[in-house]
Enzyme design. Structure first.
Site, PDB file in Angstrom:
ATOM      1  N   TRP A  32      50.669  68.046-110.913  1.00  0.00           N
ATOM      2  CA  TRP A  32      51.723  67.845-109.923  1.00  0.00           C
ATOM      3  C   TRP A  32      51.455  68.782-108.751  1.00  0.00           C
ATOM      4  O   TRP A  32      51.138  69.943-108.949  1.00  0.00           O
ATOM      5  CB  TRP A  32      53.085  68.138-110.550  1.00  0.00           C
ATOM      6  CG  TRP A  32      54.233  67.670-109.715  1.00  0.00           C
ATOM      7  CD1 TRP A  32      54.972  68.425-108.848  1.00  0.00           C
ATOM      8  CD2 TRP A  32      54.761  66.341-109.654  1.00  0.00           C
ATOM      9  NE1 TRP A  32      55.930  67.661-108.260  1.00  0.00           N
ATOM     10  CE2 TRP A  32      55.823  66.361-108.744  1.00  0.00           C
ATOM     11  CE3 TRP A  32      54.434  65.140-110.289  1.00  0.00           C
ATOM     12  CZ2 TRP A  32      56.561  65.229-108.438  1.00  0.00           C
ATOM     13  CZ3 TRP A  32      55.170  64.020-109.990  1.00  0.00           C
ATOM     14  CH2 TRP A  32      56.226  64.069-109.077  1.00  0.00           C
ATOM     15  N   GLU A  95      65.883  69.324-102.785  1.00  0.00           N
ATOM     16  CA  GLU A  95      67.305  69.284-102.442  1.00  0.00           C
ATOM     17  C   GLU A  95      68.216  69.495-103.648  1.00  0.00           C
ATOM     18  O   GLU A  95      69.431  69.583-103.491  1.00  0.00           O
ATOM     19  CB  GLU A  95      67.630  67.943-101.781  1.00  0.00           C
ATOM     20  CG  GLU A  95      66.904  67.753-100.462  1.00  0.00           C
ATOM     21  CD  GLU A  95      67.191  66.399 -99.831  1.00  0.00           C
ATOM     22  OE1 GLU A  95      68.078  65.674-100.324  1.00  0.00           O
ATOM     23  OE2 GLU A  95      66.525  66.087 -98.841  1.00  0.00           O
ATOM     24  N   HIS A  98      66.769  71.329-109.534  1.00  0.00           N
ATOM     25  CA  HIS A  98      65.594  71.131-110.388  1.00  0.00           C
ATOM     26  C   HIS A  98      64.597  72.273-110.203  1.00  0.00           C
ATOM     27  O   HIS A  98      64.031  72.792-111.164  1.00  0.00           O
ATOM     28  CB  HIS A  98      64.955  69.778-110.063  1.00  0.00           C
ATOM     29  CG  HIS A  98      63.815  69.422-110.940  1.00  0.00           C
ATOM     30  ND1 HIS A  98      62.502  69.526-110.534  1.00  0.00           N
ATOM     31  CD2 HIS A  98      63.783  68.954-112.218  1.00  0.00           C
ATOM     32  CE1 HIS A  98      61.717  69.147-111.518  1.00  0.00           C
ATOM     33  NE2 HIS A  98      62.460  68.792-112.540  1.00  0.00           N
ATOM     34  N   PHE A 123      50.210  84.610-114.539  1.00  0.00           N
ATOM     35  CA  PHE A 123      51.146  83.744-113.831  1.00  0.00           C
ATOM     36  C   PHE A 123      50.572  83.409-112.461  1.00  0.00           C
ATOM     37  O   PHE A 123      50.624  84.212-111.542  1.00  0.00           O
ATOM     38  CB  PHE A 123      52.492  84.452-113.693  1.00  0.00           C
ATOM     39  CG  PHE A 123      53.598  83.592-113.157  1.00  0.00           C
ATOM     40  CD1 PHE A 123      54.333  82.792-114.017  1.00  0.00           C
ATOM     41  CD2 PHE A 123      53.918  83.594-111.811  1.00  0.00           C
ATOM     42  CE1 PHE A 123      55.372  82.006-113.537  1.00  0.00           C
ATOM     43  CE2 PHE A 123      54.950  82.813-111.330  1.00  0.00           C
ATOM     44  CZ  PHE A 123      55.682  82.010-112.177  1.00  0.00           C
TER      45      PHE A 123
END
Length: 179
Positions: A32, A95, A98, A123
């Site tokens: 992603w 927006e 999430h 990380f």
């Protein structure tokens, strides 16, 4: 923004590391936001090679998104048992809430892995307000965060090797004193 004018790939500190070059480092990255994660992954791999890690010992794995980095990392730690693991992802503010949930879950999950395993879990997840901020940190004006993650992995392996060597030397000295 604190990093607005800084290239984050320029890392100060020792350039001498306590590594052999034979260490195995696994990189798990999220597909992603791949316009960001692929350059981060490539940056990490390039920097590891530059720091002396053999390219055959750099194992690359892909997971669907940042949330899956935790499960993917755990699988890799359990099955591959690398000397360090670098988790790379990118979560961009949208927006809805999430963003907050994913960032929190990934951070907590990787923190848990870091404290549950003897293997450093690095990380390398960007959490940005917009795509441009992410691109700026994936080879743009703020350098490549993948480079930083690679340097961090090598520094953590070096620390572990140093501590292990010190412990082994102390154990040898204690044994010799008993004779």
């Amino acid at each position: 923004m604190a990093t607005q004018n800084n290239n984050l790939s320029i890392v100060k500190g020792s350039s001498q590391f306590n590594i052999t070059g034979n260490e195995v480092i696994s990189i798990v990255y999220a597909e992603w936001n791949e316009e960001v994660t692929v350059p981060l992954m490539n940056g990490a791999k390039e920097k590891l090679i530059e720091l002396g890690i053999a390219s055959v010992n750099i194992h690359i794995h892909q997971v669907p998104g940042a949330f899956e980095l935790v499960a993917g990392s755990k699988l890799i730690l359990d099955m591959e048992m690398p000397d360090a693991l670098i988790a790379i992802g990118c979560v961009i503010q949208g927006e809805t809430k999430h963003f907050d949930y994913i960032c929190s879950a990934v951070t907590q999950g990787l923190t848990t892995l870091n404290t549950s395993y003897d293997t450093p879990c690095i990380f390398g997840v960007l959490t940005t307000d917009n795509l441009q901020q992410a691109l700026d940190r994936a080879g743009g004006k703020h350098g490549n965060k993948g480079h930083e993650a690679a340097i961090t992995a090598v520094k953590m392996i070096s620390l572990q090797n140093k501590l292990l060597s010190t412990y082994e030397n102390e154990q040898t000295a204690d044994f010799e004193d008993q004779e």
